[in-house]
Scaffold this motif. Structure first.
Motif, PDB file in Angstrom:
ATOM      1  N   SER A   1       0.950   4.234  -2.756  1.00 45.71           N
ATOM      2  CA  SER A   1       0.756   5.656  -2.477  1.00 45.71           C
ATOM      3  C   SER A   1       1.914   6.500  -2.991  1.00 45.71           C
ATOM      4  CB  SER A   1       0.561   5.881  -0.976  1.00 45.71           C
ATOM      5  OG  SER A   1       1.733   5.576  -0.272  1.00 45.71           O
TER       6      SER A   1
ATOM      7  N   ASP B   1       0.828  -1.208   0.000  1.00 42.85           N
ATOM      8  CA  ASP B   1       0.000   0.000   0.000  1.00 42.85           C
ATOM      9  C   ASP B   1       0.864   1.260   0.000  1.00 42.85           C
ATOM     10  OD1 ASP B   1      -2.410  -1.405   0.014  1.00 42.85           O
ATOM     11  OD2 ASP B   1      -2.398  -1.577   2.196  1.00 42.85           O
TER      12      ASP B   1
ATOM     13  N   SER C   1      -8.695   5.874  -3.817  1.00 45.50           N
ATOM     14  CA  SER C   1      -9.053   4.468  -3.709  1.00 45.50           C
ATOM     15  C   SER C   1      -7.836   3.657  -3.303  1.00 45.50           C
ATOM     16  CB  SER C   1      -9.596   3.950  -5.045  1.00 45.50           C
ATOM     17  OG  SER C   1      -8.584   4.035  -6.031  1.00 45.50           O
ATOM     18  N   GLU C   2      -8.093   2.425  -2.929  1.00 48.21           N
ATOM     19  CA  GLU C   2      -7.021   1.505  -2.558  1.00 48.21           C
ATOM     20  C   GLU C   2      -6.551   0.758  -3.794  1.00 48.21           C
ATOM     21  OE1 GLU C   2      -8.401  -1.091   0.469  1.00 48.21           O
ATOM     22  OE2 GLU C   2      -8.759   0.516   1.901  1.00 48.21           O
TER      23      GLU C   2
ATOM     24  N   SER D   1      -0.617   6.574  -6.722  1.00 51.32           N
ATOM     25  CA  SER D   1      -1.823   7.270  -6.261  1.00 51.32           C
ATOM     26  C   SER D   1      -1.965   8.667  -6.858  1.00 51.32           C
ATOM     27  CB  SER D   1      -1.825   7.358  -4.731  1.00 51.32           C
ATOM     28  OG  SER D   1      -0.754   8.160  -4.283  1.00 51.32           O
TER      29      SER D   1
END
Length: 67
Positions: free
Chosen positions: A25, A21, A36-37, A29
């Motif tokens: 990011s 994650d 959103s993920e 991202s």
């Protein structure tokens, strides 16, 4: 030179494997207006890439100590 490269690859591999994650990011991202993920497939591909980076890092360290 292989020692420094091996250590860098190990650090990147661990980050990709344990924190997909955070990698999302940092790298992807900003390309989206929607908060959103990352998808499951993206996380899987990042983790596979992390395993490859770990293997390259270990290989670099082994080469450094053998040669």
């Amino acid at each position: 030179m292989f020692l420094l490269g091996g250590i860098i690859f190990l650090i990147i591999g661990v980050l990709m494997l344990c924190f997909p994650d955070a990698v999302y990011s940092i790298t992807e991202s900003w390309k989206s207006n929607i908060n959103s993920e990352p998808s499951g497939m993206y996380k899987l591909s990042i983790r596979i890439g992390g395993i490859i980076y770990l293997l390259l890092g270990v290989a670099g360290l082994i080469i450094n100590f053998v040669l």
